[in-house]
Design an enzyme around this catalytic site. Structure first.
Site, PDB file in Angstrom:
ATOM      1  N   GLN A 115      21.946  20.873 -35.293  1.00 38.15           N
ATOM      2  CA  GLN A 115      20.663  20.578 -34.653  1.00 38.15           C
ATOM      3  C   GLN A 115      20.821  20.262 -33.170  1.00 38.15           C
ATOM      4  O   GLN A 115      20.056  20.752 -32.335  1.00 38.15           O
ATOM      5  CB  GLN A 115      19.998  19.394 -35.356  1.00 38.15           C
ATOM      6  CG  GLN A 115      19.626  19.660 -36.806  1.00 38.15           C
ATOM      7  CD  GLN A 115      19.044  18.422 -37.458  1.00 38.15           C
ATOM      8  OE1 GLN A 115      17.952  17.975 -37.120  1.00 38.15           O
ATOM      9  NE2 GLN A 115      19.782  17.848 -38.397  1.00 38.15           N
ATOM     10  N   ILE A 116      21.815  19.458 -32.844  1.00 37.66           N
ATOM     11  CA  ILE A 116      21.932  19.000 -31.455  1.00 37.66           C
ATOM     12  C   ILE A 116      22.367  20.121 -30.517  1.00 37.66           C
ATOM     13  O   ILE A 116      22.028  20.121 -29.336  1.00 37.66           O
ATOM     14  CB  ILE A 116      22.891  17.786 -31.366  1.00 37.66           C
ATOM     15  CG1 ILE A 116      22.667  17.041 -30.045  1.00 37.66           C
ATOM     16  CG2 ILE A 116      24.344  18.205 -31.511  1.00 37.66           C
ATOM     17  CD1 ILE A 116      23.406  15.738 -29.951  1.00 37.66           C
ATOM     18  N   THR A 117      23.081  21.104 -31.036  1.00 33.50           N
ATOM     19  CA  THR A 117      23.507  22.204 -30.168  1.00 33.50           C
ATOM     20  C   THR A 117      22.339  23.118 -29.787  1.00 33.50           C
ATOM     21  O   THR A 117      22.505  24.010 -28.945  1.00 33.50           O
ATOM     22  CB  THR A 117      24.610  23.049 -30.837  1.00 33.50           C
ATOM     23  OG1 THR A 117      24.190  23.460 -32.141  1.00 33.50           O
ATOM     24  CG2 THR A 117      25.909  22.259 -30.934  1.00 33.50           C
ATOM     25  N   SER A 128      37.519  20.202 -33.953  1.00 28.23           N
ATOM     26  CA  SER A 128      37.667  21.496 -34.619  1.00 28.23           C
ATOM     27  C   SER A 128      38.134  21.336 -36.064  1.00 28.23           C
ATOM     28  O   SER A 128      39.061  20.579 -36.357  1.00 28.23           O
ATOM     29  CB  SER A 128      38.683  22.352 -33.850  1.00 28.23           C
ATOM     30  OG  SER A 128      39.000  23.513 -34.569  1.00 28.23           O
ATOM     31  N   ARG A 193      38.313  26.059 -44.330  1.00 29.81           N
ATOM     32  CA  ARG A 193      37.162  25.262 -43.897  1.00 29.81           C
ATOM     33  C   ARG A 193      35.832  25.875 -44.316  1.00 29.81           C
ATOM     34  O   ARG A 193      34.802  25.192 -44.276  1.00 29.81           O
ATOM     35  CB  ARG A 193      37.183  25.081 -42.379  1.00 29.81           C
ATOM     36  CG  ARG A 193      37.032  26.394 -41.618  1.00 29.81           C
ATOM     37  CD  ARG A 193      37.013  26.198 -40.121  1.00 29.81           C
ATOM     38  NE  ARG A 193      37.137  27.464 -39.419  1.00 29.81           N
ATOM     39  CZ  ARG A 193      36.818  27.660 -38.149  1.00 29.81           C
ATOM     40  NH1 ARG A 193      36.349  26.660 -37.436  1.00 29.81           N
ATOM     41  NH2 ARG A 193      36.988  28.836 -37.581  1.00 29.81           N
ATOM     42  N   ASN A 209      22.161  15.280 -18.636  1.00 32.41           N
ATOM     43  CA  ASN A 209      21.491  14.574 -17.543  1.00 32.41           C
ATOM     44  C   ASN A 209      20.261  13.837 -18.069  1.00 32.41           C
ATOM     45  O   ASN A 209      19.837  14.049 -19.209  1.00 32.41           O
ATOM     46  CB  ASN A 209      21.136  15.536 -16.400  1.00 32.41           C
ATOM     47  CG  ASN A 209      20.186  16.639 -16.840  1.00 32.41           C
ATOM     48  OD1 ASN A 209      19.067  16.377 -17.277  1.00 32.41           O
ATOM     49  ND2 ASN A 209      20.621  17.893 -16.710  1.00 32.41           N
ATOM     50  N   ARG A 211      17.106  13.994 -17.420  1.00 30.29           N
ATOM     51  CA  ARG A 211      15.964  14.839 -17.807  1.00 30.29           C
ATOM     52  C   ARG A 211      16.159  15.386 -19.210  1.00 30.29           C
ATOM     53  O   ARG A 211      15.226  15.379 -20.027  1.00 30.29           O
ATOM     54  CB  ARG A 211      15.819  15.990 -16.808  1.00 30.29           C
ATOM     55  CG  ARG A 211      14.637  16.909 -17.095  1.00 30.29           C
ATOM     56  CD  ARG A 211      14.664  18.116 -16.177  1.00 30.29           C
ATOM     57  NE  ARG A 211      13.431  18.871 -16.227  1.00 30.29           N
ATOM     58  CZ  ARG A 211      13.215  19.997 -15.546  1.00 30.29           C
ATOM     59  NH1 ARG A 211      14.172  20.469 -14.737  1.00 30.29           N
ATOM     60  NH2 ARG A 211      12.075  20.642 -15.642  1.00 30.29           N
ATOM     61  N   ARG A 220      13.464  14.411 -30.809  1.00 31.48           N
ATOM     62  CA  ARG A 220      14.273  13.951 -31.943  1.00 31.48           C
ATOM     63  C   ARG A 220      13.950  12.528 -32.410  1.00 31.48           C
ATOM     64  O   ARG A 220      14.513  12.077 -33.410  1.00 31.48           O
ATOM     65  CB  ARG A 220      15.752  14.052 -31.590  1.00 31.48           C
ATOM     66  CG  ARG A 220      16.193  15.487 -31.305  1.00 31.48           C
ATOM     67  CD  ARG A 220      15.925  16.409 -32.478  1.00 31.48           C
ATOM     68  NE  ARG A 220      16.422  17.770 -32.222  1.00 31.48           N
ATOM     69  CZ  ARG A 220      16.452  18.741 -33.116  1.00 31.48           C
ATOM     70  NH1 ARG A 220      15.994  18.514 -34.345  1.00 31.48           N
ATOM     71  NH2 ARG A 220      16.911  19.934 -32.808  1.00 31.48           N
TER      72      ARG A 220
END
Length: 254
Positions: A115-117, A128, A193, A209, A211, A220
């Site tokens: 989600q965050i990507t 990794s 994996r 940053n 913003r 979120r």
């Protein structure tokens, strides 16, 4: 989940200790006006867009006007606070991109990572699963995982009255056993994996940053966001506000 602020925008004091005549001034902006490093940089960026002054001259020349006087809009704080409110309300938030924050984010799920990507203005360095060995007998002790809070208090009568947590934990143990066996018979970590679940945890370093973090929080912290990323949004907000208190009113919940 553990969230630590590793770094944030700091002034190069040598620049801000030189006044507009080129003489050394023994007071930093923080000491003179009780402003933060972030406010100093934000004011420099904002006023650069509208001033004939060079960026390095703005704080020395206009600092007293903005940091030394009460807000002219009557909404509290200094006139620098008034200027920040005006800039954000007018949508000129590109000037806030000069304030950056770097976080260590530990023990979050791969589900949260996915989600965050999607927030493309952040920079990521992620633990990794290809190079980290996750066998039970490795240094990692096997893979860890996040358990959703919604499992609590739920039972499956079709499985002999097992709780949802027991079903979940049993499955994770099975996955670990199968991962261990694949590695034992020579399957590479990068291929083993593939059977690891979204619940498997990872660590990452994240930089963004102001913003981008304000935008992240709007999206979120909303009720429709998943609980794990809502928690992360609040922890990031709290860490930023701790070092830059003036930003608190700009973190609007979605």
């Amino acid at each position: 989940m553990n969230v630590k602020l590793l770094a944030h925008t700091q002034l190069v004091e040598d620049i801000f200790l030189i006044d507009k005549t080129g003489n050394l001034d023994w007071e930093t902006p923080q000491e003179r006006w009780n402003c933060t490093d972030g406010q100093t940089i934000a004011l420099t960026a904002i006023r650069t867009c509208y001033s004939h002054l060079e960026p390095s001259e703005i704080v020395e020349t206009e600092g007293e006007k903005y940091f030394g006087k009460a807000a002219s809009d009557g909404k509290g704080g200094t006139d620098a606070d008034r200027l920040m409110r005006h800039i954000i309300n007018s949508g000129h938030t590109s000037t806030l991109e000069h304030l950056t924050y770097t976080f260590a984010i530990e023990g979050v799920s791969r589900s949260l990572l996915a989600q965050i990507t999607r927030h493309r203005h952040f920079s990521f360095s992620v633990q990794s699963q290809r190079y980290n060995k996750l066998e039970s007998n490795s240094k990692s002790g096997g893979f860890d995982y996040v358990t959703p809070k919604s499992l609590e208090g739920k039972f499956s009568y079709a499985n002999g009255g097992m709780t949802a947590n027991e079903i979940f934990d049993n499955y994770m143990e099975t996955v670990q056993a199968h991962y261990d066996e694949l590695r034992h018979i020579g399957v590479s970590a990068e291929d083993a994996r593939f059977i690891l679940p979204n619940a498997a945890t990872c660590n990452l370093v994240l930089t963004g940053n102001l913003r981008s973090f304000l935008d992240f929080h709007i999206k979120r912290s909303a009720k429709g966001a998943q609980w794990e990323i809502r928690d992360l949004s609040d922890l990031i907000k709290n860490a930023i506000v701790e070092v830059e208190p003036w930003t608190e009113n700009f973190f609007v919940a979605g």
